[in-house]
Scaffold this active site. Structure first.
Site, PDB file in Angstrom:
ATOM      1  CD  GLU A  92      24.493 -52.923 -52.659  1.00 44.33           C
ATOM      2  OE1 GLU A  92      24.411 -51.673 -52.651  1.00 44.33           O
ATOM      3  OE2 GLU A  92      24.726 -53.581 -53.691  1.00 44.33           O
ATOM      4  CD  GLU A 163      17.062 -47.634 -50.917  1.00 44.84           C
ATOM      5  OE1 GLU A 163      18.138 -47.498 -51.538  1.00 44.84           O
ATOM      6  OE2 GLU A 163      16.501 -46.689 -50.325  1.00 44.84           O
TER       7      GLU A 163
END
Length: 992
Positions: A92, A163
């Site tokens: 996501e 990330e």
């Protein structure tokens, strides 16, 4: 209370002659499907299925200022591969970075931000939802970028590594959060072979360390997961715009047709997470915060399978009720409970839990067995008393009227809600979903009641008192707990020995509105009028000229100088408002159920009474509230309960996240009249019921009431209500209130920082267990001024996304990395907020300064076209229409309460924007924001977490750098600084 979300508003009882209108329906373009929609909803809806099996709902709203879209994908963390916990959530995050078509990192988020929008996503057990909104003229390009998430995203190795750190930082933020900890504990205590058992967030260990240990390349696993799970047939898209349905359909077909359909079947996880060993258990857990919570859960048949019958809504409506005879009413009378919520909790199509969550008092903590016994006794009452149809009819009426008169919400919220509904409900029910039970089925209700048994129960009992008494540790969050068996025979003993109390079913709801008609108001004004002014009160009035719903909004601000005259006064005022709400609850809980919401809260000048909802019974409720104020008596037993609850709240302030602590310190330093929470906390133990009894006459002895009435209410009625309030409080034979002298009107004043000087305030995190540090870097610019306001707004709009991208995505300083505007009673500025384990606050401060140097060149090199585009986006944002009476009232009340009274603020600022030149923006930046700007005023608030305690020692021992000043005493600093003048004056609203 019933813990399931209610519609924004509510009701109408057929028995009272106020049956709601039948639901409207709109024919969809395909398959002849009719979508049920509210009667007054003028928007167009169309269901479309693309050739790749992507199912879409298009919503055309010609009046909208904002466009929005949401994509719900039938993939959540239940699908995570074993040993790669958090992969779905990590994916996501990754989809936001870049795509083949838009390879520049962060170009999607940058486009959205520069065109007045926002974007986000969330991952749940079985779904991942991506969404955005944007100024309506920018929908086409925004959708083009958004669609690439699902067509050809790039997942560069560099971005993957960065990330993972962001996911880890997000998890770090949650480690000391009781809701996250207790939710994971419930997941942990279930069948290890069921995905409910999983840890969904992920962290550095699961996504990097352990992956490498197993010889896995996280990036390759990510791509494999995406290719396998992100299939068009598993997606539901909602697009909301001002274009016609035909144009929206062409747009969606063009942008989303290239999403692959790999024919993946929706994942299903049949069976319940709890096997027999996870039932009939009592779990004692140690929370982070003070307080005692009892959670009683049962696995049940999911309500979604019989949503038309709505058995859980019926049952939670009764178990969660707070009126006379209810479970909560009895527990409150016994002094055992602070709050109670009931309803369906975690659920999917395959499993569900019904929960009753009770916040206990200290005394209630000693009576857990009695409380559980009373709960089961009440459930037995419901099982044996049948299912009275009038209760279902009343609930249906409340829900149906709430659906028809639902407030228009921001499109971004609307599309997320509907795309989520599309995963569970047939097209005709995408809008109404399970919100309105329509088929009375005593059997369906009885079936759920029959599942709420001692044989099925799971009891989670949380309290700091269990420290040292537990023998197990939950692996992901480190929660200490123990488990013991609670066979049905034990529960039955608790039922027998529980006190004999008069538990009974609720009475009919007197607050269901009968009159839903619209008033014929001749005064068609677009801004508030001052209708009435006396030495006792002032009445502002704004009729509804936009929304045409049978609703009103009332705000009454009681200005009482004594309320904030000392820490003790502030605490007593707080207790008074809580007791007032406590006394009203037995009677007025039904008002909230029926869509008439009210609150009494302390504020910086006294206290405030607010009401919003159906206007029909509003006057009745307000009269009751005012009557309670006039005849207020301190009940010693309730005072003790409120004092205990407030004491725990103060104790728990030290467990606030570090970013919340820096915000608190900033407000404390800038607001001349704010008392520190620790002084209020110190005052609390010495206060008794008699102190409040003595204080209250003095509090109300000098009062002025600022009133705002808006919505479906006539001017004469508003005047009449305020006259009644004056008569009861000021003009009675023995009146509690006396008028406020002009010299006593309160003015909120804000500290003025010194130009060319950087103030900094270092402090250790209040919770020494918290490893996170935080920085608030505040740049004070000016006091309310049209030209400077729009310059600041524009600078914040242009800088917001670059700051987030640089500080969060590139430098990976922390999950929370924000640039926002700040407004303290009209004093404006910019604030950077960063929470981090990676760097200490002084280092974060340096990174902010470095960002501003980078941003300087961005600003200087901005083309005229870019400048005009940003100005145009900001104009669109300012001209955005209010969605409902709450939004409109919040804006106008803000102008009234601050004393600025610029009701035409939007129009005036838009006019200023149209005249703005790029050079003026650069001059503003150079004067106020640029590093080392001569006019610059900085306040750097630095909270050091456990990982950076050594750096804290260093900074407090070292001498301040040049042009810097360390704040060692907040109150000495406040006293030593000049203050901005206040816009808020006395009765005549003079400027001070």
């Amino acid at each position: 209370m019933d813990s399931r979300p209610r519609e924004t508003d509510a009701p109408g009882d057929p028995a009272n002659g106020a049956a709601p209108p039948p639901a409207a329906a709109v024919a969809a373009a395909t398959g002849g499907v009719e979508i049920t929609k509210p009667r007054n909803d003028k928007r167009g809806y169309r269901r479309v299925v693309l050739p790749n099996a992507l199912e879409c709902l298009l919503i055309s709203d010609p009046d909208t200022d904002k466009a929005a879209a949401s994509m719900s994908v039938s993939v959540g963390y239940f699908c995570d591969p074993d040993g790669l916990e958090g992969l779905a959530h990590f994916l996501e995050h990754m989809l936001f970075y870049a795509s083949e078509k838009y390879p520049v990192e962060d170009s999607y988020s940058k486009y959205i931000a520069e065109h007045g929008g926002s974007t986000n996503a969330f991952t749940t057990t079985e779904r991942t939802n991506f969404y955005f909104d944007v100024n309506s003229d920018s929908l086409h390009d925004a959708l083009d970028r958004f669609a690439q998430f699902f067509i050809k995203p790039l997942m560069s190795p560099d971005a993957v590594l960065r990330e993972i750190k962001a996911v880890d930082s997000e998890n770090q933020k949650n480690l000391l959060s009781d809701p996250w900890r207790m939710s994971q504990l419930q997941n942990h205590l279930c069948d290890e072979n069921h995905p409910y058992h999983k840890f969904g967030t992920g962290n550095w260990d699961t996504l990097e360390v352990k992956a490498k240990e197993k010889g896995l390349d996280t990036r390759l696993e990510l791509i494999k997961f995406y290719d396998s799970h992100y299939s068009a047939n598993l997606m539901k898209l909602v697009v909301y715009g001002k274009d016609s349905l035909e144009n929206l359909q062409n747009l969606v077909e063009n942008k989303f047709c290239d999403i692959r359909d790999v024919g993946r079947k929706p994942f299903s996880f049949p069976g319940h997470p709890c096997s027999s060993e996870h039932l009939q258990i009592l779990v004692k857990a140690v929370p982070i915060k003070q307080g005692h919570t009892l959670r009683i859960l049962w696995p049940i048949t999911p309500n979604v399978r019989c949503y038309k019958e709505g058995p859980c809504k019926y049952i939670s409506h009764l178990i969660g009720h707070e009126g006379e005879g209810s479970l909560f009413y009895i527990l409150k009378k016994l002094g055992w409970a602070i709050s109670l919520e009931a309803g369906e909790g975690d659920w999917s199509y395959d499993f569900s839990f019904f929960s009753v969550v009770i916040q206990l008092t200290d005394e209630g903590q000693e009576h857990m067995e009695d409380i559980v016994g009373l709960l089961f006794r009440y459930i037995t009452l419901l099982q044996s008393s049948g299912t009275p149809k009038w209760i279902f009819d009343e609930l249906q009426t409340i829900r149906e009227t709430g659906f028809h008169y639902r407030d228009k919400s921001p499109p971004i919220h609307y599309v997320v809600n509907i795309s989520s509904n599309m995963q569970f409900f047939p097209p005709e029910d995408w809008l109404i979903a399970s919100s309105v039970p329509s088929k009375f089925s005593p059997d369906a209700i009885q079936n759920i009641l029959n599942e709420l048994t001692p044989e099925n129960v799971r009891i989670f009992w949380e309290s700091k008192r269990f420290e040292g008494q537990t023998n197990l540790t939950e692996p992901w969050y480190g929660t200490s707990y123990s488990v013991e068996a609670v066979p049905p025979s034990i529960v039955q003993k608790w039922v027998v020995k529980a006190p004999e109390e008069d538990l009974h079913l609720r009475k009919p709801n007197i607050f269901i509105p009968r009159d839903l008609s619209l008033k014929n108001i001749e005064e068609k004004v677009s801004v508030p009028l001052m209708l009435r002014k006396t030495p006792l009160s002032r009445l502002w009035y704004k009729p509804d000229t936009m929304f045409f719903t049978p609703k009103a909004y009332i705000n009454m601000d009681f200005h009482c100088p004594l309320s904030q005259s000392s820490p003790e006064s502030a605490v007593l005022t707080n207790i008074f408002t809580r007791l007032l709400m406590d006394y009203l609850n037995d009677y007025a809980y039904d008002a909230q159920v029926a869509g008439l919401y009210y609150a009494v809260n302390p504020n910086d000048t006294g206290f405030q009474v607010t009401m919003v909802g159906y206007n029909d019974k509003m006057r009745t409720l307000l009269a009751t509230v005012i009557g309670k104020i006039a005849e207020f008596e301190v009940k010693v037993d309730r005072f003790s309960v409120i004092k205990e609850a407030l004491n725990k709240e103060y104790e728990n302030l030290k467990f606030q996240q570090p970013y919340q602590q820096v915000l608190y310190y900033c407000t404390l330093m800038l607001n001349d009249q704010a008392w520190p929470w620790d002084e209020e906390f110190s005052a609390l133990p010495h206060l008794e019921a008699c102190d409040l009894g003595n204080f209250l006459p003095h509090l109300l002895a000098k009062t002025f009431i600022e009133c705002y009435f808006a919505g479906n209410i006539e001017p004469n009625e508003a005047k009449s209500v305020v006259q009644h309030v004056e008569d009861v409080l000021f003009n009675a034979p023995i009146s509690v209130c006396k008028p406020l002298s002009p010299s006593q009107h309160l003015a909120k004043r804000i500290v003025k920082l010194e130009k060319g000087l950087r103030y900094y305030y270092p402090a250790m995190c209040l919770n020494h267990q918290d490893e996170n540090s935080a920085l608030l870097h505040y740049i004070q610019t000016h006091q309310d001024n049209v030209k400077q306001n729009v310059l600041l707004n524009l600078l914040a709009l242009i800088g917001k996304q670059p700051a987030f991208h640089q500080l969060r995505s590139v430098e990976q300083l922390g999950y929370i990395a924000l640039l926002r505007q700040r407004n303290d009673s009209g004093v404006r500025g910019l604030q950077f907020i960063i929470q981090s384990t990676a760097k200490d606050p002084a280092n974060l401060d340096a990174r902010v300064e470095n960002f501003l140097k980078m941003f300087e060149s961005t600003l200087y090199q901005m083309s005229d076209a870019e400048f005009k585009s940003n100005v145009s986006a900001l104009i669109d944002m300012k001209l955005e229409k209010f969605k409902n009476i709450r939004e409109e009232s919040a804006f106008f009340w803000g102008e009234i309460s601050e004393g600025t009274l610029k009701f035409d603020r939007k129009e005036v600022e838009v006019a200023a924007l149209r005249e703005l030149k790029k050079e003026e923006l650069i001059d503003f930046f150079n004067d106020h924001v640029k590093v080392n700007a001569p006019q610059k005023k900085i306040l750097s608030i630095q909270v050091y977490g456990g990982l950076h305690s050594a750096e804290y020692q260093t900074i407090v021992q070292n001498a301040p750098p040049p042009q810097s000043c360390e704040i060692t005493d907040i109150y000495s600093f406040r006293r030593s600084r000049p203050l901005y003048g206040s816009f808020r004056g006395g009765v005549g609203q003079m400027k001070l």
